[in-house]
Scaffold this active site. Structure first.
Site, PDB file in Angstrom:
ATOM      1  N   LYS A  83       8.359  -3.329 -12.876  1.00 21.85           N
ATOM      2  CA  LYS A  83       7.988  -3.532 -11.469  1.00 21.85           C
ATOM      3  C   LYS A  83       7.071  -4.755 -11.378  1.00 21.85           C
ATOM      4  O   LYS A  83       6.053  -4.828 -12.073  1.00 21.85           O
ATOM      5  CB  LYS A  83       7.256  -2.268 -11.003  1.00 21.85           C
TER       6      LYS A  83
HETATM    7  O1  G3P Z   1       6.015   3.110  -3.790  1.00 23.51           O
HETATM    8  C1  G3P Z   1       5.037   2.510  -3.013  1.00 23.51           C
HETATM    9  C2  G3P Z   1       3.945   3.464  -2.732  1.00 23.51           C
HETATM   10  O2  G3P Z   1       3.320   3.809  -3.917  1.00 23.51           O
HETATM   11  C3  G3P Z   1       2.994   3.036  -1.732  1.00 23.51           C
HETATM   12  O3  G3P Z   1       2.750   4.123  -0.945  1.00 23.51           O
HETATM   13  O4  G3P Z   1       1.576   5.530   0.655  1.00 23.51           O
HETATM   14  O5  G3P Z   1       0.298   4.002  -0.882  1.00 23.51           O
HETATM   15  O6  G3P Z   1       1.605   3.082   0.999  1.00 23.51           O
HETATM   16  P1  G3P Z   1       1.480   4.176   0.002  1.00 23.51           P
END
Ligand code: G3P
Length: 226
Positions: A83
């Site tokens: 990633k």
């Molecule tokens: O896969 C992306 C994720 O980890 C981000 O999620 O909820 O932190 O915006 P969030």
């Protein structure tokens, strides 16, 4: 659309995998840090549980360092995906690793222009973050729909992974718009299965069965347990 878990937690990965519908895991430095475990054994274990891609994040803004990190991550397991965050150095590293046949997930993508770059750099996956766009009053579904439309028109092989999903509605919309993969926290994964009418219906069937059981004659042993 493949369902993927966004986590670094082994119990969550095992449980979702037990349901038979888990097709991948995405980790990030925040998830990994929260587990307070040794990095390599943790990500190796996740890769061994899941029959699907496991994205493991690099951490640098220097293409050469990213390429070296990518080589190390690709060694972790056959299903490990590197990633890399969206920035010029990240694109350069994506190009290099992709040319070597290493799978790259370009993350922190927030608009179609960035998604276009990721595909042109040879990314295996691009990850638009939907919830974080909603947080800043931007229509994330329009962004996702534009990316899916552009990829289809241009014939890109790069898979669109809808990330930063916060609700079952996000997941359903991502599927409707044509995302290839949706990654979500375990809480959202669990909420996909829940419906109050399912619970009420199951309770009524169980109660009716219990009441009638004595008059149903011989039952297969497994149905006597019910
Ligand atoms: O896969 C992306 C994720 O980890 C981000 O999620 O909820 O932190 O915006 P969030």
């Amino acid at each position: 659309m493949k369902l993927s878990l966004d986590t670094g937690n082994l119990d969550e990965v095992r449980e979702a995998n037990r349901w038979g519908v888990l097709r991948g895991v995405t980790t990030n430095p925040t998830h990994i840090a929260k587990e307070e475990k040794d990095f390599l054994p943790l990500v190796k274990e996740i890769c061994s549980i899941v029959d699907g891609d496991v994205s493991i994040e690099t951490l640098s803004q220097d293409a050469d360092v990213l390429v070296r990190q990518g080589h190390d991550i690709a060694q972790i397991a056959d299903n490990a995906v590197v990633k890399i965050a969206m920035h010029p150095e990240g694109l350069a590293a994506t190009r290099k690793l992709s040319d070597e046949g290493i799978k790259v997930n370009v993350t922190l993508c927030f608009n179609p222009a960035q998604a276009l770059l990721a595909a042109e750099a040879g990314a295996y996956i691009v990850s638009p973050f939907l919830g974080r766009l909603d947080d800043i009053a931007t229509d994330s579904m329009k962004v996702l729909s534009d990316i899916c439309e552009i990829y289809a028109l241009q014939g890109y092989d790069t898979q669109v992974l809808a990330a930063s999903l916060r609700s079952p509605l996000h997941v359903v919309e991502a599927a409707r718009l044509g995302a290839d993969i949706a990654t979500m926290p375990f809480k959202v994964f669990q909420s996909l299965v829940k419906h109050p009418l399912t619970d009420a219906g199951f309770k009524r069937f169980s109660d009716d069965w219990e009441e009638a059981k004595a008059q149903l004659g011989e039952l297969p042993p497994s149905m006597q347990e019910a």
